[in-house]
Design a protein around this motif. Structure first.
Motif, PDB file in Angstrom:
ATOM      1  N   GLU A  87       0.807  -1.078  -0.178  1.00 57.95           N
ATOM      2  CA  GLU A  87       0.031   0.123   0.283  1.00 57.95           C
ATOM      3  C   GLU A  87       1.061   0.977   0.499  1.00 57.95           C
ATOM      4  O   GLU A  87       0.928   2.026  -0.880  1.00 57.95           O
ATOM      5  CB  GLU A  87      -0.859   0.305   1.335  1.00 57.95           C
ATOM      6  CG  GLU A  87      -2.039  -1.550   1.557  1.00 57.95           C
ATOM      7  CD  GLU A  87      -2.835  -1.027   2.535  1.00 57.95           C
ATOM      8  OE1 GLU A  87      -4.135  -1.410   2.521  1.00 57.95           O
ATOM      9  OE2 GLU A  87      -1.854  -0.261   3.697  1.00 57.95           O
ATOM     10  N   PHE A  98       2.565   2.325  -3.160  1.00 55.16           N
ATOM     11  CA  PHE A  98       1.313   2.851  -3.985  1.00 55.16           C
ATOM     12  C   PHE A  98       1.265   3.733  -3.857  1.00 55.16           C
ATOM     13  O   PHE A  98       1.485   4.953  -4.792  1.00 55.16           O
ATOM     14  CB  PHE A  98      -0.132   2.447  -4.509  1.00 55.16           C
ATOM     15  CG  PHE A  98      -0.247   0.502  -4.957  1.00 55.16           C
ATOM     16  CD1 PHE A  98      -0.460   0.935  -6.543  1.00 55.16           C
ATOM     17  CD2 PHE A  98       0.731  -0.743  -4.880  1.00 55.16           C
ATOM     18  CE1 PHE A  98      -0.541  -0.325  -7.283  1.00 55.16           C
ATOM     19  CE2 PHE A  98       0.035  -1.223  -5.700  1.00 55.16           C
ATOM     20  CZ  PHE A  98       0.187  -1.080  -6.726  1.00 55.16           C
ATOM     21  N   TRP A 141      -4.836   5.002  -7.289  1.00 54.41           N
ATOM     22  CA  TRP A 141      -5.047   4.034  -7.225  1.00 54.41           C
ATOM     23  C   TRP A 141      -5.779   3.485  -6.217  1.00 54.41           C
ATOM     24  O   TRP A 141      -6.717   3.859  -5.601  1.00 54.41           O
ATOM     25  CB  TRP A 141      -3.590   3.671  -7.044  1.00 54.41           C
ATOM     26  CG  TRP A 141      -2.972   3.301  -5.547  1.00 54.41           C
ATOM     27  CD1 TRP A 141      -3.001   4.488  -4.613  1.00 54.41           C
ATOM     28  CD2 TRP A 141      -3.495   2.270  -4.489  1.00 54.41           C
ATOM     29  NE1 TRP A 141      -2.450   3.760  -3.100  1.00 54.41           N
ATOM     30  CE2 TRP A 141      -3.317   3.243  -3.178  1.00 54.41           C
ATOM     31  CE3 TRP A 141      -4.203   0.734  -4.910  1.00 54.41           C
ATOM     32  CZ2 TRP A 141      -3.218   1.986  -1.781  1.00 54.41           C
ATOM     33  CZ3 TRP A 141      -4.246  -0.123  -3.683  1.00 54.41           C
ATOM     34  CH2 TRP A 141      -3.372   0.584  -1.653  1.00 54.41           C
ATOM     35  N   GLU A 142      -6.853   2.100  -6.697  1.00 50.68           N
ATOM     36  CA  GLU A 142      -7.886   1.410  -5.792  1.00 50.68           C
ATOM     37  C   GLU A 142      -7.725   0.439  -5.950  1.00 50.68           C
ATOM     38  O   GLU A 142      -7.187  -0.539  -7.318  1.00 50.68           O
ATOM     39  CB  GLU A 142      -9.487   2.824  -6.339  1.00 50.68           C
ATOM     40  CG  GLU A 142      -9.549   2.338  -7.737  1.00 50.68           C
ATOM     41  CD  GLU A 142     -10.666   3.274  -8.103  1.00 50.68           C
ATOM     42  OE1 GLU A 142     -11.363   4.037  -7.442  1.00 50.68           O
ATOM     43  OE2 GLU A 142     -10.844   3.376  -9.271  1.00 50.68           O
ATOM     44  N   ARG A 143      -8.407  -0.298  -5.024  1.00 53.91           N
ATOM     45  CA  ARG A 143      -8.484  -1.742  -5.262  1.00 53.91           C
ATOM     46  C   ARG A 143     -10.582  -2.862  -5.236  1.00 53.91           C
ATOM     47  O   ARG A 143     -10.535  -1.292  -4.633  1.00 53.91           O
ATOM     48  CB  ARG A 143      -7.419  -2.510  -4.373  1.00 53.91           C
ATOM     49  CG  ARG A 143      -8.010  -1.977  -2.547  1.00 53.91           C
ATOM     50  CD  ARG A 143      -6.831  -2.282  -2.474  1.00 53.91           C
ATOM     51  NE  ARG A 143      -6.837  -1.593  -0.095  1.00 53.91           N
ATOM     52  CZ  ARG A 143      -5.931  -2.150   0.548  1.00 53.91           C
ATOM     53  NH1 ARG A 143      -5.044  -2.589  -0.382  1.00 53.91           N
ATOM     54  NH2 ARG A 143      -5.878  -1.589   1.598  1.00 53.91           N
ATOM     55  N   CYS A 175      -8.393  -9.690  -6.687  1.00 55.92           N
ATOM     56  CA  CYS A 175      -8.600  -8.400  -6.102  1.00 55.92           C
ATOM     57  C   CYS A 175      -8.049  -7.725  -7.276  1.00 55.92           C
ATOM     58  O   CYS A 175      -7.357  -8.784  -7.835  1.00 55.92           O
ATOM     59  CB  CYS A 175      -7.186  -8.291  -5.057  1.00 55.92           C
ATOM     60  SG  CYS A 175      -6.850  -6.266  -4.938  1.00 55.92           S
ATOM     61  N   ILE A 228      -6.532  -4.433  -8.795  1.00 55.55           N
ATOM     62  CA  ILE A 228      -6.613  -2.978  -8.925  1.00 55.55           C
ATOM     63  C   ILE A 228      -6.035  -2.223 -10.469  1.00 55.55           C
ATOM     64  O   ILE A 228      -5.791  -2.485 -10.827  1.00 55.55           O
ATOM     65  CB  ILE A 228      -4.244  -2.664  -8.406  1.00 55.55           C
ATOM     66  CG1 ILE A 228      -4.559  -3.728  -6.923  1.00 55.55           C
ATOM     67  CG2 ILE A 228      -4.331  -1.711  -8.426  1.00 55.55           C
ATOM     68  CD1 ILE A 228      -3.155  -4.267  -6.494  1.00 55.55           C
ATOM     69  N   ALA A 266      -5.210   1.700 -11.406  1.00 56.67           N
ATOM     70  CA  ALA A 266      -3.883   3.039 -11.231  1.00 56.67           C
ATOM     71  C   ALA A 266      -3.876   3.393 -12.078  1.00 56.67           C
ATOM     72  O   ALA A 266      -3.928   3.225 -13.553  1.00 56.67           O
ATOM     73  CB  ALA A 266      -2.651   2.177 -10.679  1.00 56.67           C
ATOM     74  N   HIS A 275      -5.723  -1.179 -14.926  1.00 58.35           N
ATOM     75  CA  HIS A 275      -5.936  -2.585 -14.279  1.00 58.35           C
ATOM     76  C   HIS A 275      -5.514  -3.798 -14.395  1.00 58.35           C
ATOM     77  O   HIS A 275      -5.675  -4.051 -14.768  1.00 58.35           O
ATOM     78  CB  HIS A 275      -7.923  -2.319 -13.832  1.00 58.35           C
ATOM     79  CG  HIS A 275      -8.587  -2.885 -14.815  1.00 58.35           C
ATOM     80  ND1 HIS A 275      -8.830  -2.389 -16.284  1.00 58.35           N
ATOM     81  CD2 HIS A 275      -8.916  -4.428 -14.930  1.00 58.35           C
ATOM     82  CE1 HIS A 275      -9.559  -3.192 -17.119  1.00 58.35           C
ATOM     83  NE2 HIS A 275      -9.653  -4.818 -16.274  1.00 58.35           N
ATOM     84  N   PHE A 295      -4.571  -9.359  -2.333  1.00 60.58           N
ATOM     85  CA  PHE A 295      -4.283  -8.219  -3.690  1.00 60.58           C
ATOM     86  C   PHE A 295      -1.997  -7.532  -3.618  1.00 60.58           C
ATOM     87  O   PHE A 295      -2.007  -7.325  -4.403  1.00 60.58           O
ATOM     88  CB  PHE A 295      -3.842  -7.165  -1.786  1.00 60.58           C
ATOM     89  CG  PHE A 295      -3.648  -5.995  -1.502  1.00 60.58           C
ATOM     90  CD1 PHE A 295      -3.362  -4.652  -2.968  1.00 60.58           C
ATOM     91  CD2 PHE A 295      -2.744  -5.512  -0.901  1.00 60.58           C
ATOM     92  CE1 PHE A 295      -3.481  -3.323  -3.040  1.00 60.58           C
ATOM     93  CE2 PHE A 295      -2.479  -3.836  -0.642  1.00 60.58           C
ATOM     94  CZ  PHE A 295      -1.701  -3.167  -1.900  1.00 60.58           C
ATOM     95  N   ALA A 304      -0.409  -6.968  -6.924  1.00 62.53           N
ATOM     96  CA  ALA A 304       0.036  -5.803  -7.322  1.00 62.53           C
ATOM     97  C   ALA A 304       1.492  -6.166  -8.186  1.00 62.53           C
ATOM     98  O   ALA A 304       1.970  -4.886  -8.276  1.00 62.53           O
ATOM     99  CB  ALA A 304       0.859  -5.318  -5.557  1.00 62.53           C
TER     100      ALA A 304
END
Length: 222
Positions: free
Chosen positions: A48, A51, A60-62, A73, A75, A77, A89, A110, A114
């Motif tokens: 986290e 990012f 960014w978001e997940r 998951c 992500i 960004a 994504h 997650f 990433a």
């Protein structure tokens, strides 16, 4: 393009050895000693922070969702946070872990998503080069001996020193991103002119990234 290339490089950068964790797997005995292979990994909080540091928390978001009974998951960004925006994504998933169950599935999915952005990817390839090390077995759990820990730390430290972002680039990048007035920006550029020249001589890609960042911030503040 130079911004996105450098952002990708920052996302792939190794973590400080203090942030890399390990656990022992596949233990066996030989000549009266126990050996095992260290599995190296990072905590989801460090992901986290990567990012947030590189892209900014607003870029960014997940999302978590179920895929065939497993946690996935996605992500999303923005890989050009100082440009026109290049949102992409990537998705990956994981089942429940033996240690943390459902919570482990969330953090693992997650971290795996990433990796698709380059975060911590080097740990997979570096991990394959790390052989078995001497361990101490304590009931159900095993840990590296102090000598093995020192060897592992050296491997991680050497990799970190060889591939990390130069400190002066980090300072310039962070300072530029916090500018709120054009006057402050102009004074900062004048005061650190020699440092910008130094970066250009040492790392052209980093220099191009900083140039794009300066242009973006000047446009934003004008």
């Amino acid at each position: 393009m130079s911004e996105q290339l450098y952002v990708s490089r920052l996302m792939r950068a190794p973590f400080h050895p203090d942030r890399v964790r390990h656990r022992v797997q596949k233990s066996y005995a030989r000549d009266g000693k126990s050996f095992g292979k260290p599995l190296i990994y990072i905590h989801f909080v460090d992901v986290e922070e990567r990012f947030d540091d590189v892209l900014g928390s607003e870029n960014w978001e997940r999302f978590f969702h179920d895929v065939g009974g497993k946690t996935a998951c996605t992500i999303r960004a923005n890989l050009t946070p100082f440009g026109d925006g290049s949102w992409v994504h990537k998705t990956n998933g994981a089942g429940e872990t033996n240690i943390e169950g459902e919570k482990g599935a969330f953090s693992d999915s997650f971290k795996r998503a990433a990796v698709a952005f380059g975060v911590g990817r080097y740990l997979y390839t570096l991990g394959e080069t790390i052989g078995n090390m001497e361990i101490v077995e304590k009931g159900k759990y095993s840990s590296l001996t102090q000598d093995s820990k020192d060897k592992l730390t050296k491997i991680l430290s050497d990799h970190f020193q060889n591939y990390r972002e130069k400190p002066e680039v980090t300072v310039l990048r962070h300072m530029l991103a916090t500018m709120t007035r054009m006057e402050d920006m102009d004074n900062f550029l004048k005061k650190n002119k020699n440092l910008f020249v130094q970066v250009k001589e040492q790392d052209e890609r980093a220099a191009n990234y900083l140039r794009d960042l300066v242009k973006s911030m000047q446009k934003k503040l004008s």
